[in-house]
Design an enzyme around this catalytic site. Structure first.
Site, short mmCIF file in Angstrom:
data_model
loop_
_atom_site.label_atom_id
_atom_site.label_comp_id
_atom_site.label_asym_id
_atom_site.label_seq_id
_atom_site.Cartn_x
_atom_site.Cartn_y
_atom_site.Cartn_z
N LEU A 27 0.96 -1.29 0.02
CA LEU A 27 -0.02 0.01 -0.05
C LEU A 27 0.76 1.25 0.05
O LEU A 27 0.27 2.23 -0.47
CB LEU A 27 -1.00 0.05 1.27
CG LEU A 27 -2.00 -1.05 1.25
CD1 LEU A 27 -2.48 -1.05 2.80
CD2 LEU A 27 -3.11 -0.64 0.29
N TRP A 29 4.87 3.28 1.50
CA TRP A 29 6.05 2.94 2.44
C TRP A 29 6.60 4.32 2.95
O TRP A 29 6.14 5.31 2.52
CB TRP A 29 7.38 2.35 1.78
CG TRP A 29 7.65 3.11 0.28
CD1 TRP A 29 8.65 3.88 0.45
CD2 TRP A 29 6.99 3.07 -0.89
NE1 TRP A 29 8.62 4.36 -0.94
CE2 TRP A 29 7.72 3.88 -1.68
CE3 TRP A 29 6.06 2.30 -1.48
CZ2 TRP A 29 7.44 4.17 -3.01
CZ3 TRP A 29 5.76 2.56 -2.86
CH2 TRP A 29 6.45 3.24 -3.37
N VAL A 35 4.26 -0.85 4.06
CA VAL A 35 2.81 -0.81 4.46
C VAL A 35 2.07 -1.84 3.59
O VAL A 35 2.16 -1.54 2.42
CB VAL A 35 2.08 0.45 4.78
CG1 VAL A 35 0.51 0.15 5.21
CG2 VAL A 35 2.81 1.24 5.74
N LYS A 50 1.65 -2.46 8.86
CA LYS A 50 2.79 -1.67 8.79
C LYS A 50 4.11 -2.56 9.47
O LYS A 50 3.87 -2.89 10.63
CB LYS A 50 2.38 -0.44 9.71
CG LYS A 50 3.52 0.37 9.60
CD LYS A 50 2.95 2.10 9.98
CE LYS A 50 4.10 2.94 9.94
NZ LYS A 50 4.01 4.19 10.27
N ASP A 152 3.12 15.75 12.80
CA ASP A 152 3.47 15.60 11.42
C ASP A 152 2.33 15.47 10.76
O ASP A 152 2.21 14.72 9.65
CB ASP A 152 4.47 14.29 11.28
CG ASP A 152 5.00 14.32 9.80
OD1 ASP A 152 5.31 15.29 9.30
OD2 ASP A 152 5.46 13.18 9.52
P1 ATP Z 1 7.97 5.93 7.96
O1 ATP Z 1 7.79 6.52 9.46
O2 ATP Z 1 8.25 4.69 7.81
O3 ATP Z 1 8.78 7.17 7.11
P2 ATP Z 1 5.25 6.71 7.67
O4 ATP Z 1 5.12 6.83 9.09
O5 ATP Z 1 5.06 7.64 6.82
O6 ATP Z 1 6.83 5.95 7.14
P3 ATP Z 1 2.59 5.84 7.18
O7 ATP Z 1 2.17 7.12 6.89
O8 ATP Z 1 2.08 5.25 8.56
O9 ATP Z 1 3.99 5.54 7.36
O10 ATP Z 1 2.19 4.87 6.05
C1 ATP Z 1 2.87 5.07 4.91
C2 ATP Z 1 1.73 5.12 3.78
O11 ATP Z 1 1.16 3.60 3.92
C3 ATP Z 1 0.76 5.96 3.88
O12 ATP Z 1 1.01 7.17 3.28
C4 ATP Z 1 -0.34 5.30 3.08
O13 ATP Z 1 -0.33 5.27 1.72
C5 ATP Z 1 -0.09 3.65 3.50
N1 ATP Z 1 -0.93 3.50 4.60
C6 ATP Z 1 -0.60 3.53 5.93
N2 ATP Z 1 -1.49 3.04 6.83
C7 ATP Z 1 -2.73 2.87 5.94
C8 ATP Z 1 -3.90 2.29 6.08
N3 ATP Z 1 -4.27 2.13 7.39
N4 ATP Z 1 -4.53 1.85 5.22
C9 ATP Z 1 -4.24 2.19 3.83
N5 ATP Z 1 -3.11 2.80 3.55
C10 ATP Z 1 -2.05 2.74 4.54
MG MG Z 2 6.03 7.69 10.67
#
Ligand code: ATP
Ligand code: MG
Ligand code: MG
Length: 423
Positions: A27, A29, A35, A50, A152
Site C-alpha cells: 500500500l 512505504w 505498509v 505496517k 507531522d
Molecule cells: P515512515 O515512518 O516509515 O517514514 P510513515 O510513518 O510515513 O513511514 P505511514 O504514513 O503510517 O508511514 O504509512 C505510509 C503510507 O502507507 C501511507 O502514506 C499510506 O499510503 C499507506 N498506509 C498507511 N496506513 C494505511 C492504512 N491504514 N490503510 C491504507 N493505507 C495505509
Molecule cells: Mg512515521
C-alpha cells in the site's frame, strides 16, 4: 534497504502472526517501514500491516508509535474520533531481523493522492470543509482528551475512509483474498509475478467500472483525463494516521519536528512548542486542499537558507512577526537582527491570504474572505493565541450551509447505505 536492520521483504501470500494475516499487496512505504494490505483470516477483513525496519532505533520508534496508537484506541472504543485504529501488534522474525508490526484498520487514499488526482487544481470549499471537520475532530481528540501532539500533520498523513469494503465487495475493489503462498512454476516465471499481473489487471478492470466516482484503493490511481476531476460522490470522511512522530505534550523529545512545509514558526525559531503546532499544519493543509498548492514552499537562495526563506514567506502572507516573538527563540539570532528584521532577506512583498485567494486562485471575494477569516487566526505568530481544534470546530465557516454542502450530505447518506462503517 532490504538488508540487516532494514525492511522486511514481503511476498504476496506471506503469512504473519502464525498465519492470521496474509499479505495481499503493497500500500505504501516510508523511511522506517513498508505498509501492506493484508487479509485477516480471523475476522475475514482487510487490514493494513505496517512492518517496521528491524534495527534497534526503528524498533524503539515502533514501540513508541504503538504506545500512542494504543492510547488513541483505548480512549475511543466506538471509533468515531477520526484517528486511525490499531487492531493488533506483534513481532515478526525475518532474514533481516525482528520486525515490529502494526495491524491497522484499512483506509483509502491519502489526501495527497486526492490533490494529485484533482491535478493540483484545488477542491470546492464544500469538500474542503468536510475534510477540515474530520481533521479537527481528530486533533481535538488527540489534544484535549489524550494530551498528544501529532507533530507531522500533512496531506500524506490523512487518509480517506474507503467507501468500498474489499471484503464485502471483492469484485468492485478488484480484490479477492489470496490465502496461499504462491509457488514458483517450471518455466522460470514465478507464480508470484503471474498473480501480481493478474491482480493488476483485475484492479484496472475494477477501476474502469468504478469510473472514478468513488474513492477506493484503486479508484484514484487512474490518470485524470480532464483538467479537474469530478469529485462528486467521493465521501470526504478521513482519518489522521502516522503517529511515528507523535509525542505526549508533557514528554517531548525532539526540537525539530514536522515536515518542512507544514512546520510552525516557533519550531524554526526554537521557542518551545505545544499542541498549536498541529493547528499550524492544519491550516497549511486546508489551504493546499483548496488551491492545490502548498501554502509555504521555502527554498534556499543566494546568501540565505531555507529557514530564513520560510520565515520571509510567512511574513509576506501574515505580516511582520512581532519583534518579541521574532527575537525570542534559541535560533532567533541566526535569522533576525535585534530590531526583529530578517538579516539577509530585506524586501518583503506583503500579499495577504484573502487577496491571494482572490487574485491568484480566482476564488469569489465573499468565499475567499470567509475562508481567510477561518484560516488566519490559526496562523497567529503567537502560538498561544491560535484557536484550539475545539474552538475551530465552532467557527461559522465550518457550519456554512451551501447548496453543494447539502448535495454532499445527501451523497453521504447514500454512501452510508453502501457501507456503514468508518464513522
Ligand atoms: P515512515 O515512518 O516509515 O517514514 P510513515 O510513518 O510515513 O513511514 P505511514 O504514513 O503510517 O508511514 O504509512 C505510509 C503510507 O502507507 C501511507 O502514506 C499510506 O499510503 C499507506 N498506509 C498507511 N496506513 C494505511 C492504512 N491504514 N490503510 C491504507 N493505507 C495505509
Ligand atoms: Mg512515521
Ligand atoms: Mg506518513
Amino acid at each position: 534497504a532490504y538488508r540487516k536492520g532494514g525492511y522486511h521483504a514481503v511476498r504476496i501470500g506471506d503469512q504473519f502472526a502464525g498465519g492470521r494475516y496474509i499479505a495481499q499487496r503493497k500500500l505504501g512505504w516510508g523511511q522506517f517501514s513498508t505498509v501492506w494490505l493484508a487479509y485477516d483470516t480471523r475476522t475475514s477483513n482487510y487490514v493494513a500491516l505496517k512492518i517496521q525496519k528491524s534495527a534497534l532505533q526503528f524498533a524503539q520508534a515502533a514501540l513508541h508509535e504503538i504506545e500512542l496508537l494504543q492510547a488513541a484506541a483505548d480512549g475511543d472504543p466506538a471509533n468515531t474520533k477520526c484517528v486511525i485504529r490499531l487492531i493488533d501488534d506483534f513481532k515478526h522474525a525475518g532474514p533481516n531481523g525482528q520486525h515490529l508490526c502494526m495491524v491497522l484498520e484499512f483506509l483509502g487514499d491519502s489526501l495527497l493522492r486526492l490533490i494529485k488526482y484533482n491535478r493540483y487544481k484545488g477542491m470546492e470549499l464544500s469538500k474542503v470543509r468536510e475534510i477540515c471537520k474530520c481533521i479537527l475532530t481528530g486533533l481535538d481528540y488527540l489534544h484535549r482528551e489524550l494530551g498528544m501532539i501529532h507533530s507531522d500533520l500533512k496531506p500524506e498523513n490523512i487518509l480517506l475512509c474507503s467507501t468500498i469494503d474489499p471484503a464485502k465487495d471483492p469484485i468492485r475493489s478488484g480484490l479477492t483474498p489470496i490465502l496461499e503462498k504462491p509457488e514458483g512454476n517450471q518455466n522460470g516465471t514465478s507464480t508470484m509475478n503471474l498473480i501480481e499481473k493478474k491482480l493488476k489487471r483485475r484492479a484496472k478492470k475494477a477501476a474502469a467500472k468504478i469510473s472514478g466516482r468513488r474513492v477506493s484503493i484503486v479508484g484514484l490511481s487512474e490518470t485524470p483525463k480532464k483538467n479537474k476531476r469530478n469529485l462528486d460522490g467521493i465521501d470526504m470522511r478521513c482519518k489522521v494516521v502516522d503517529f511515528g512522530n507523535g509525542c505526549w505534550a508533557d514528554k517531548k523529545f525532539a526540537e525539530e519536528i514536522q515536515t518542512r512545509q507544514y512546520r510552525a514558526p516557533e519550531v524554526i525559531l526554537q521557542s518551545g512548542y505545544s499542541y498549536s503546532v498541529d493547528m499550524w499544519s492544519f491550516a497549511c493543509t486546508a489551504f493546499e486542499l483548496a488551491t492545490g498548492d502548498m501554502l509555504f514552499a521555502p527554498k534556499e537562495g543566494n546568501g540565505y537558507g531555507e529557514d530564513e526563506d520560510h520565515l520571509a514567506l510567512m511574513m509576506e502572507l501574515l505580516g511582520k512577526m512581532p519583534r518579541k516573538i521574532a527575537i525570542g527563540g534559541a535560533r532567533s539570532k541566526d535569522y533576525f537582527d535585534r530590531h526583529g528584521d530578517l538579516k539577509r532577506i530585506r524586501r518583503l512583498k506583503y500579499w495577504p491570504l484573502d487577496r491571494l485567494l482572490i487574485d491568484k486562485y480566482k476564488l469569489p471575494e465573499a468565499e475567499a474572505r470567509e475562508f481567510a477569516d477561518f484560516l488566519c487566526p490559526i496562523m497567529d505568530f503567537a502560538p498561544e493565541k491560535r484557536p484550539t481544534a475545539q474552538q475551530c470546530l465552532q467557527h461559522p465557516w465550518l457550519n456554512l450551509r451551501t447548496q453543494n454542502n447539502e448535495d454532499q450530505i445527501e451523497g453521504q447518506m447514500s454512501n452510508m447505505q453502501i457501507k456503514g462503517s468508518c464513522s
